[in-house]
Design a protein around this motif. Structure first.
Motif, short mmCIF file in Angstrom:
data_model
loop_
_atom_site.label_atom_id
_atom_site.label_comp_id
_atom_site.label_asym_id
_atom_site.label_seq_id
_atom_site.Cartn_x
_atom_site.Cartn_y
_atom_site.Cartn_z
N ALA A 14 0.87 -1.18 0.00
CA ALA A 14 0.00 0.00 0.00
C ALA A 14 0.90 1.22 0.00
O ALA A 14 1.75 1.37 0.87
CB ALA A 14 -0.92 0.01 1.23
N ILE A 15 0.73 2.08 -1.00
CA ILE A 15 1.54 3.29 -1.12
C ILE A 15 0.63 4.47 -0.82
O ILE A 15 -0.31 4.75 -1.57
CB ILE A 15 2.17 3.40 -2.53
CG1 ILE A 15 3.02 2.16 -2.81
CG2 ILE A 15 2.97 4.69 -2.64
CD1 ILE A 15 3.55 2.06 -4.22
N LEU A 16 0.91 5.13 0.29
CA LEU A 16 0.11 6.26 0.74
C LEU A 16 0.96 7.53 0.67
O LEU A 16 2.17 7.46 0.51
CB LEU A 16 -0.38 5.98 2.16
CG LEU A 16 -1.31 4.76 2.17
CD1 LEU A 16 -0.76 3.69 3.07
CD2 LEU A 16 -2.69 5.15 2.51
N PRO A 17 0.34 8.71 0.77
CA PRO A 17 1.10 9.95 0.63
C PRO A 17 2.26 10.11 1.61
O PRO A 17 3.27 10.69 1.27
CB PRO A 17 0.05 11.04 0.86
CG PRO A 17 -1.24 10.41 0.51
CD PRO A 17 -1.10 8.96 0.90
N GLU A 18 2.12 9.60 2.81
CA GLU A 18 3.16 9.81 3.82
C GLU A 18 3.87 8.55 4.28
O GLU A 18 4.80 8.62 5.09
CB GLU A 18 2.56 10.54 5.02
CG GLU A 18 2.09 11.92 4.66
CD GLU A 18 1.49 12.65 5.84
OE1 GLU A 18 1.48 12.10 6.95
OE2 GLU A 18 1.01 13.78 5.64
N HIS A 19 3.43 7.40 3.82
CA HIS A 19 4.10 6.16 4.22
C HIS A 19 3.74 5.03 3.27
O HIS A 19 2.82 5.15 2.46
CB HIS A 19 3.76 5.79 5.66
CG HIS A 19 2.33 5.46 5.89
ND1 HIS A 19 1.33 6.42 5.95
CD2 HIS A 19 1.70 4.28 6.07
CE1 HIS A 19 0.17 5.84 6.18
NE2 HIS A 19 0.36 4.53 6.25
N VAL A 20 4.47 3.95 3.39
CA VAL A 20 4.27 2.76 2.56
C VAL A 20 4.22 1.55 3.48
O VAL A 20 4.97 1.48 4.45
CB VAL A 20 5.45 2.59 1.56
CG1 VAL A 20 5.34 1.29 0.79
CG2 VAL A 20 5.53 3.78 0.61
N HIS A 21 3.34 0.60 3.17
CA HIS A 21 3.29 -0.67 3.87
C HIS A 21 3.58 -1.77 2.86
O HIS A 21 3.03 -1.75 1.75
CB HIS A 21 1.89 -0.95 4.44
CG HIS A 21 1.47 -0.07 5.55
ND1 HIS A 21 1.97 -0.17 6.82
CD2 HIS A 21 0.55 0.92 5.60
CE1 HIS A 21 1.38 0.71 7.60
NE2 HIS A 21 0.52 1.41 6.87
N VAL A 22 4.39 -2.75 3.25
CA VAL A 22 4.58 -3.94 2.43
C VAL A 22 4.64 -5.16 3.35
O VAL A 22 5.05 -5.06 4.50
CB VAL A 22 5.87 -3.90 1.56
CG1 VAL A 22 5.80 -2.81 0.51
CG2 VAL A 22 7.12 -3.77 2.37
N VAL A 23 4.21 -6.28 2.81
CA VAL A 23 4.40 -7.56 3.47
C VAL A 23 5.27 -8.37 2.53
O VAL A 23 4.90 -8.62 1.38
CB VAL A 23 3.06 -8.30 3.74
CG1 VAL A 23 3.32 -9.67 4.36
CG2 VAL A 23 2.16 -7.45 4.64
N VAL A 24 6.46 -8.73 3.01
CA VAL A 24 7.45 -9.44 2.20
C VAL A 24 7.53 -10.88 2.70
O VAL A 24 7.59 -11.13 3.90
CB VAL A 24 8.84 -8.77 2.33
CG1 VAL A 24 9.87 -9.49 1.49
CG2 VAL A 24 8.76 -7.31 1.94
N GLY A 25 7.55 -11.81 1.76
CA GLY A 25 7.68 -13.22 2.12
C GLY A 25 9.03 -13.50 2.76
O GLY A 25 10.00 -12.77 2.55
#
Length: 122
Positions: A14-25
């Protein structure tokens, strides 16, 4: 590019204006290294597209100033339930923030521990 080069898999992004979330295997590379690779490749892509927020700002050593926070937040998930919960959280995060849902072509749906390419290579 970072994913192709290192072989890690993103199960959510999820790429948001002030931060990014990722789930990496799960992978042999440490989480902080993966984060740095993603930041570096994203910066290069932004610069190529002329969208880098510091397009013309260079550090004394010649590198472009990075738009990312120096550090990030790395959480290690130890069960399929935790990974599933994190994937759902990341997928819902944009709409929770009032933005449109996101679907990225580079994300591989999470289908349990066996879906992690890095685990099959061990």
């Amino acid at each position: 590019m970072a994913m192709r080069r290192s072989g890690f898999v993103l199960h959510a992004c999820a790429i948001l204006p002030e931060h990014v979330h990722v789930v990496v295997g799960r992978h042999r590379i440490h989480g902080k290294q993966i984060m740095n690779q993603l930041k570096g490749e994203a910066s290069k892509a932004l610069a190529r597209a002329g969208l880098h927020p510091f397009q013309e700002v260079f550090l004394p050593r010649g590198c472009r100033h990075m738009p990312w926070a120096e550090k990030g937040w790395t959480v290690y998930l130890n069960s399929e339930e935790e990974v599933h919960r994190a994937v759902v959280y990341v997928q819902k995060n944009p709409t929770k923030e009032g933005l449109a849902a996101q679907k990225w072509g580079f994300v591989t749906p999470y289908r349990g521990w066996g879906s992690c390419a890095a685990l099959r290579r061990r």
